[in-house]
Design a protein around this motif. Structure first.
Motif, PDB file in Angstrom:
ATOM      1  N   TYR A 291       0.835  -1.206   0.000  1.00 21.66           N
ATOM      2  CA  TYR A 291       0.000   0.000   0.000  1.00 21.66           C
ATOM      3  C   TYR A 291       0.869   1.256   0.000  1.00 21.66           C
ATOM      4  N   VAL A 292       1.873   1.269   0.861  1.00 18.30           N
ATOM      5  CA  VAL A 292       2.784   2.415   0.920  1.00 18.30           C
ATOM      6  C   VAL A 292       3.557   2.550  -0.389  1.00 18.30           C
ATOM      7  N   ALA A 293       3.987   1.415  -0.954  1.00 20.12           N
ATOM      8  CA  ALA A 293       4.774   1.450  -2.192  1.00 20.12           C
ATOM      9  C   ALA A 293       3.991   2.054  -3.350  1.00 20.12           C
ATOM     10  N   VAL A 294       2.678   1.796  -3.394  1.00 21.61           N
ATOM     11  CA  VAL A 294       1.857   2.279  -4.506  1.00 21.61           C
ATOM     12  C   VAL A 294       1.307   3.677  -4.232  1.00 21.61           C
ATOM     13  N   CYS A 295       0.798   3.892  -3.023  1.00 19.69           N
ATOM     14  CA  CYS A 295       0.121   5.157  -2.711  1.00 19.69           C
ATOM     15  C   CYS A 295       1.077   6.266  -2.274  1.00 19.69           C
TER      16      CYS A 295
ATOM     17  N   PRO B 181       4.784   6.389  -3.057  1.00 15.12           N
ATOM     18  CA  PRO B 181       6.058   5.880  -3.602  1.00 15.12           C
ATOM     19  C   PRO B 181       7.276   6.698  -3.193  1.00 15.12           C
ATOM     20  N   PHE B 182       7.113   8.013  -3.040  1.00 18.59           N
ATOM     21  CA  PHE B 182       8.261   8.857  -2.704  1.00 18.59           C
ATOM     22  C   PHE B 182       8.649   8.752  -1.226  1.00 18.59           C
ATOM     23  N   ARG B 183       7.741   8.257  -0.409  1.00 17.22           N
ATOM     24  CA  ARG B 183       8.034   8.106   1.017  1.00 17.22           C
ATOM     25  C   ARG B 183       8.330   6.648   1.388  1.00 17.22           C
ATOM     26  N   HIS B 184       8.210   5.762   0.408  1.00 16.01           N
ATOM     27  CA  HIS B 184       8.376   4.331   0.680  1.00 16.01           C
ATOM     28  C   HIS B 184       9.756   4.020   1.249  1.00 16.01           C
ATOM     29  N   SER B 185      10.790   4.605   0.682  1.00 15.39           N
ATOM     30  CA  SER B 185      12.161   4.299   1.109  1.00 15.39           C
ATOM     31  C   SER B 185      12.465   4.816   2.512  1.00 15.39           C
ATOM     32  N   THR B 186      11.729   5.829   2.948  1.00 16.68           N
ATOM     33  CA  THR B 186      11.954   6.368   4.294  1.00 16.68           C
ATOM     34  C   THR B 186      11.089   5.681   5.346  1.00 16.68           C
ATOM     35  N   ILE B 187       9.935   5.152   4.924  1.00 16.90           N
ATOM     36  CA  ILE B 187       9.042   4.463   5.861  1.00 16.90           C
ATOM     37  C   ILE B 187       9.421   2.993   5.989  1.00 16.90           C
ATOM     38  N   ILE B 188       9.589   2.324   4.846  1.00 20.34           N
ATOM     39  CA  ILE B 188       9.898   0.895   4.836  1.00 20.34           C
ATOM     40  C   ILE B 188      11.411   0.727   4.770  1.00 20.34           C
TER      41      ILE B 188
END
Length: 281
Positions: A75-79, A81-88
């Protein structure tokens, strides 16, 4: 396979997959062990059966929670994407896995306390001391243990199902956005749909014993055995295999390495070179 390459050991989704497969494998080991014990007609002491059943309960709760986390990661990766690397991140992934195991272990401790307080008072009964069939129905013989197991299991799966539906809906909405990667969103949507089916099958396994009781009352002989085999494969084995099918065959990074290992590494190692360059980074 998941320990063979750096990309699998250093990517959050593959670490979560490893955790999921570990829990599923523990459940399968328990199920097959109980099956073999029943064939050989070996009886188990109540404390031994209780310990095995509670450990099975540990892995049985880890699986749906890990599935939910994997859905949230997609969900984070799709919705976002620009914050995915900092969250996950790797650190956050390890912390979440530790929380999952801690939460599930606390559930095990509560079950052990309830068993010690209520069920052990029944050990004076001869048919309770030695168990010919080891399972939840044999261990959670008192009302409190049985009720706690059912309530905690149903609550966990209901919460997981709601979360998967939420993430699935969010990805569908995001897929209609112009700025969203359509291919990535569609793949994530299909993955979550498969996870929803997987969780539904896992939830169905909780009514396995109830179905067997109905079958024993209304059918006979060979049909009962056939239905037992069908329910075991469909409600116990299949949900565990779906993880391998979803990621092992659909994932372009895992598939070449998996096929190489499944062929007992007879094929030339150049097969692994099919892994996309961006996934090796």
């Amino acid at each position: 396979t998941l320990r063979s390459k750096a990309v699998f050991r250093e990517t959050s989704r593959y670490i979560l997959l490893f955790n999921l497969l570990l829990a599923d494998t523990l459940q399968l080991v328990y199920s097959q062990s109980m099956f073999l014990l029943s064939l050989t007609k070996i009886s188990l002491l109540f404390p031994v059966c209780a310990a095995l059943t509670v450990l099975y309960s540990l892995s049985h709760r880890i699986s749906p929670v890990t599935l939910v986390i994997m859905c949230l990661e997609r969900y984070v990766a799709v919705c976002y994407p620009f914050r995915h690397s900092t969250i996950i991140t790797m650190r956050n992934t390890r912390v979440v896995i530790c929380i999952v195991w801690t939460f599930s272990s606390l559930n095990v401790i509560i079950q052990l306390i309830i068993l010690h307080k209520f069920a052990y008072s029944l050990l004076d009964m001869p048919h309770i001391k030695m168990l010919n069939s080891c399972g939840k129905e044999s261990v959670f013989v008192d009302l409190v243990s049985d009720l706690y197991d059912k309530v905690s299991t149903y609550f966990l799966f209901a919460l997981g199902g709601v979360t998967v539906l939420f993430t699935y809906t969010g990805i569908i909405v995001a897929a209609r956005s112009v700025s969203t990667n359509k291919a990535s969103a569609n793949k994530a949507r299909k993955t979550l749909l498969l996870h929803l089916v997987q969780m539904g099958l896992a939830m169905s396994s909780t009514i396995h014993n109830s179905l067997l009781i109905v079958i024993f009352k209304n059918l006979d002989g060979v049909v009962i055995v056939q239905m037992q085999i069908f329910l075991y494969i469909f409600l116990t084995i299949l949900p565990k295999c779906l993880s391998c099918l979803i990621y092992g065959l659909r994932d372009q990074t895992i598939r070449p390495v998996l096929m190489f290992n499944l062929s007992c590494q007879w094929r030339h190692s150049s097969l692994i070179s099919d892994v996309p360059a961006k996934d090796k980074a």
